[in-house]
Design an enzyme around this catalytic site. Structure first.
Site, PDB file in Angstrom:
ATOM      1  N   GLU A  51       0.113  -7.338  37.301  1.00  0.00           N
ATOM      2  CA  GLU A  51       1.267  -6.536  37.717  1.00  0.00           C
ATOM      3  C   GLU A  51       0.715  -5.467  38.632  1.00  0.00           C
ATOM      4  O   GLU A  51       0.024  -4.546  38.200  1.00  0.00           O
ATOM      5  CB  GLU A  51       1.965  -5.932  36.491  1.00  0.00           C
ATOM      6  CG  GLU A  51       3.341  -5.365  36.804  1.00  0.00           C
ATOM      7  CD  GLU A  51       3.320  -3.874  37.056  1.00  0.00           C
ATOM      8  OE1 GLU A  51       3.333  -3.510  38.251  1.00  0.00           O
ATOM      9  OE2 GLU A  51       3.304  -3.092  36.102  1.00  0.00           O
TER      10      GLU A  51
ATOM     11  N   LYS B  42      -9.558  -2.065  28.201  1.00  0.00           N
ATOM     12  CA  LYS B  42     -10.283  -1.121  29.047  1.00  0.00           C
ATOM     13  C   LYS B  42      -9.246  -0.177  29.654  1.00  0.00           C
ATOM     14  O   LYS B  42      -8.590  -0.493  30.635  1.00  0.00           O
ATOM     15  CB  LYS B  42     -11.036  -1.867  30.145  1.00  0.00           C
ATOM     16  CG  LYS B  42     -12.300  -1.145  30.657  1.00  0.00           C
ATOM     17  CD  LYS B  42     -12.074   0.197  31.297  1.00  0.00           C
ATOM     18  CE  LYS B  42     -11.534   0.071  32.695  1.00  0.00           C
ATOM     19  NZ  LYS B  42     -11.384   1.421  33.339  1.00  0.00           N
TER      20      LYS B  42
ATOM     21  N   GLU C  39       1.581   1.714  49.909  1.00  0.00           N
ATOM     22  CA  GLU C  39       1.941   2.303  48.625  1.00  0.00           C
ATOM     23  C   GLU C  39       1.189   3.620  48.480  1.00  0.00           C
ATOM     24  O   GLU C  39      -0.035   3.644  48.362  1.00  0.00           O
ATOM     25  CB  GLU C  39       1.587   1.369  47.467  1.00  0.00           C
ATOM     26  CG  GLU C  39       2.016   1.933  46.122  1.00  0.00           C
ATOM     27  CD  GLU C  39       1.646   1.061  44.940  1.00  0.00           C
ATOM     28  OE1 GLU C  39       2.446   0.978  44.000  1.00  0.00           O
ATOM     29  OE2 GLU C  39       0.557   0.456  44.976  1.00  0.00           O
TER      30      GLU C  39
ATOM     31  N   CYS D 132       4.690   2.118  39.967  1.00  0.00           N
ATOM     32  CA  CYS D 132       4.555   1.025  40.931  1.00  0.00           C
ATOM     33  C   CYS D 132       5.896   0.561  41.487  1.00  0.00           C
ATOM     34  O   CYS D 132       5.944  -0.035  42.560  1.00  0.00           O
ATOM     35  CB  CYS D 132       3.797  -0.141  40.316  1.00  0.00           C
ATOM     36  SG  CYS D 132       4.341  -0.549  38.657  1.00  0.00           S
TER      37      CYS D 132
END
Length: 512
Positions: free
Chosen positions: A279, A203, A410, A313
């Site tokens: 992750e 996906k 973040e 990230c």
């Protein structure tokens, strides 16, 4: 740039020193349907969604919108391919040959594939062409070489028993991948899963589906059997949720935000308790010690936060600089940031393209305003570039406190917080003062400091005197709320294998 079946598209190339226009040719969009059981098909509902070019804010194509019914069809195809098909029953050598052929096909189509990610995600074309697509091809080759080296152990039992272990493919795997590295993460997941003998449902992020569908086409050309690789495009709330909660998927692997990772864990637990590898997000620290070369340190810091527009990230979004070189470092950093060219991602002079979409663009602007409101000093950037597209100047903040949002959250954009520290102990403590634990960097010429700090920071990968130094053989993943499990290296192959123990009695043998 001239590519096969290309259409002329006008892109605006803008940067802090002015504006200029460039005309480029980009590939015609060939694949927009779901790929299930070896065929491109419409979604069951017939729905589609738009994919937008973030450089122009124009619609590139309409993509089939998969939902639960489409995921069900893809899982049935993958289950048939796993339970009855040839892929998991092939020798590792045979699987490796097909994966190598797929890698060769990536090499043959590098320019077109790189252009798709540039159109879809605003990534630099030159970087996609030189790094992303070749790296993906090399990932396929790496795991193709590992496919025939999967082995178990003979056990020295303490009783008159003969025991050994088999490492078998885990089964049907759901792979949910993000938009910031559509090509690299696609093959970061697919390569070891297929090498292990699993079948997969992918996906991709709804923002970046074009290259994933093209890779499905190339997989068919390479000889991957029908049902082994399926791509269901759509939204996370529907298609992604259906993958996470599906009772006939044996494992889910996800790269993305911590918030979504939590939802995937909950869905897996509530369904068939399938194992999950995650992750997730990061707020990675970069510690620069007083003995560092300031110019090199500033270059490492800038690359650590601005690579891929900050949409990564492991971005080094918290930079801690030891007293003694702080003022000189800040001066060098700002000089380099002001020379950073933001503009048309097809322009080879551009250092940074547009943010991926309007939602993220506005989120980053919110954090920049919040940083100023909370008292941080904005030394450079932080403004929109041009009137069209989601282009943004890199923002460099100083006078940042640990409790400010720009230091805690973040942001996933080109926003850097620079802070000062005194002692090694203080640097370690502040680096660890985060809910994340994905990566960290250290810049020092003192080996003792490097060893001490690298063993003290709670993160999955530590870079010393470098940053973003990834390698196929080097495992990568997070501590704390940055996830669990590892990508890259042979550890990634382990995620897609189960260990089975086989025991038989030994009769009348003089040896155990």
């Amino acid at each position: 740039l001239a590519l096969p079946n290309a259409a002329s598209v006008r892109n605006m190339a803008t940067h802090p020193n002015g504006t200029s226009e460039s005309f480029v040719k980009i590939p015609g969009i060939k694949f927009t349907k779901l790929f299930i059981d070896g065929e491109f098909v419409d979604s069951v509902s017939g729905k589609t969604f738009e994919t937008i070019n973030p450089s122009t804010e124009e619609v590139v194509a309409r993509i089939a919108e998969g939902d639960k019914e489409d995921v069900d069809l893809a899982v049935k195809a993958a289950r048939r391919a796993f339970d009855h098909g040839p892929w998991p029953r092939m020798s590792g050598l045979e699987r490796g040959k097909i994966l190598t052929k797929l890698a060769d096909l990536l090499d043959e189509h590098t320019e077109e594939l790189a252009a798709l990610d540039t159109i879809d995600a605003g990534k630099l074309f030159a970087t996609c062409k030189a790094i992303d697509v070749p790296h993906a091809a090399n990932m396929l080759r790496y795991y193709a070489g590992a496919a025939d080296k999967i082995r178990g152990d003979v056990l020295k039992m303490s009783r008159p028993l003969h025991g050994y272990t088999l490492r078998e493919p885990i089964g049907v795997v759901g792979l949910i991948i993000p938009w910031n590295f559509p090509t690299i993460v696609f093959f970061m997941k697919v390569s070891p899963a297929l090498a292990a003998g699993c079948t997969v449902i992918i996906k991709p992020a709804e923002l970046t589906s074009l290259s994933a569908l093209y890779y499905a086409h190339l997989a068919k050309l390479a000889g991957i059997p029908d049902g082994v690789l399926n791509v269901v495009t759509g939204y996370g709330e529907t298609a992604g949720a259906a993958v996470s909660s599906h009772m006939d998927i044996d494992k889910v692997c996800f790269t993305g935000s911590t918030e979504v990772g939590r939802k995937i864990l909950e869905a897996a637990a509530a369904s068939n308790l399938k194992p999950v590898s995650l992750e997730l997000g990061g707020k990675s620290p970069l510690l620069i010690f007083y003995d560092a070369d300031v110019d090199i340190a500033a270059r490492i810091a800038l690359n650590g936060i601005l690579f891929n527009k900050g949409e990564i990230c492991v971005a080094a979004s918290r930079v801690y600089v030891q007293e003694g070189i702080y003022d000189e470092f800040v001066k060098k950093l700002v000089e380099k940031a002001k020379a950073w060219v933001v503009g048309d991602p097809f322009n080879p002079k551009a250092c940074q393209g547009p943010q991926v979409d309007k939602k993220l663009f506005e989120k980053i602007l919110f954090y920049i305003e919040e940083g100023k409101r909370q008292g941080a000093a904005l030394l450079s950037g932080g403004k929109r570039v041009g009137e069209k597209g989601y282009f943004l100047e890199p923002a460099i903040f100083t006078d940042v406190d640990e409790d400010m949002l720009i230091a805690k959250d973040e942001i996933f954009g080109p926003v850097l917080s620079v802070m000062k520290f005194k002692t090694v102990e203080e640097g370690i403590k502040r680096a660890n003062d985060t809910r994340y634990g994905l990566a960290a960097g250290i810049v020092t010429n003192d080996l003792n400091v490097a060893n001490t700090v690298s063993r003290s920071i709670r993160a999955g990968i530590i870079w010393i005197n470098c940053y973003l130094a990834f390698d196929l053989d080097c495992p990568y993943g997070g501590y704390k709320m940055s996830g669990s499990g590892r990508d890259y290296g042979l550890e990634a192959l382990d995620k897609y294998l189960q260990v089975k123990s086989v025991v038989t009695p030994i009769f009348n043998s003089p040896w155990l």
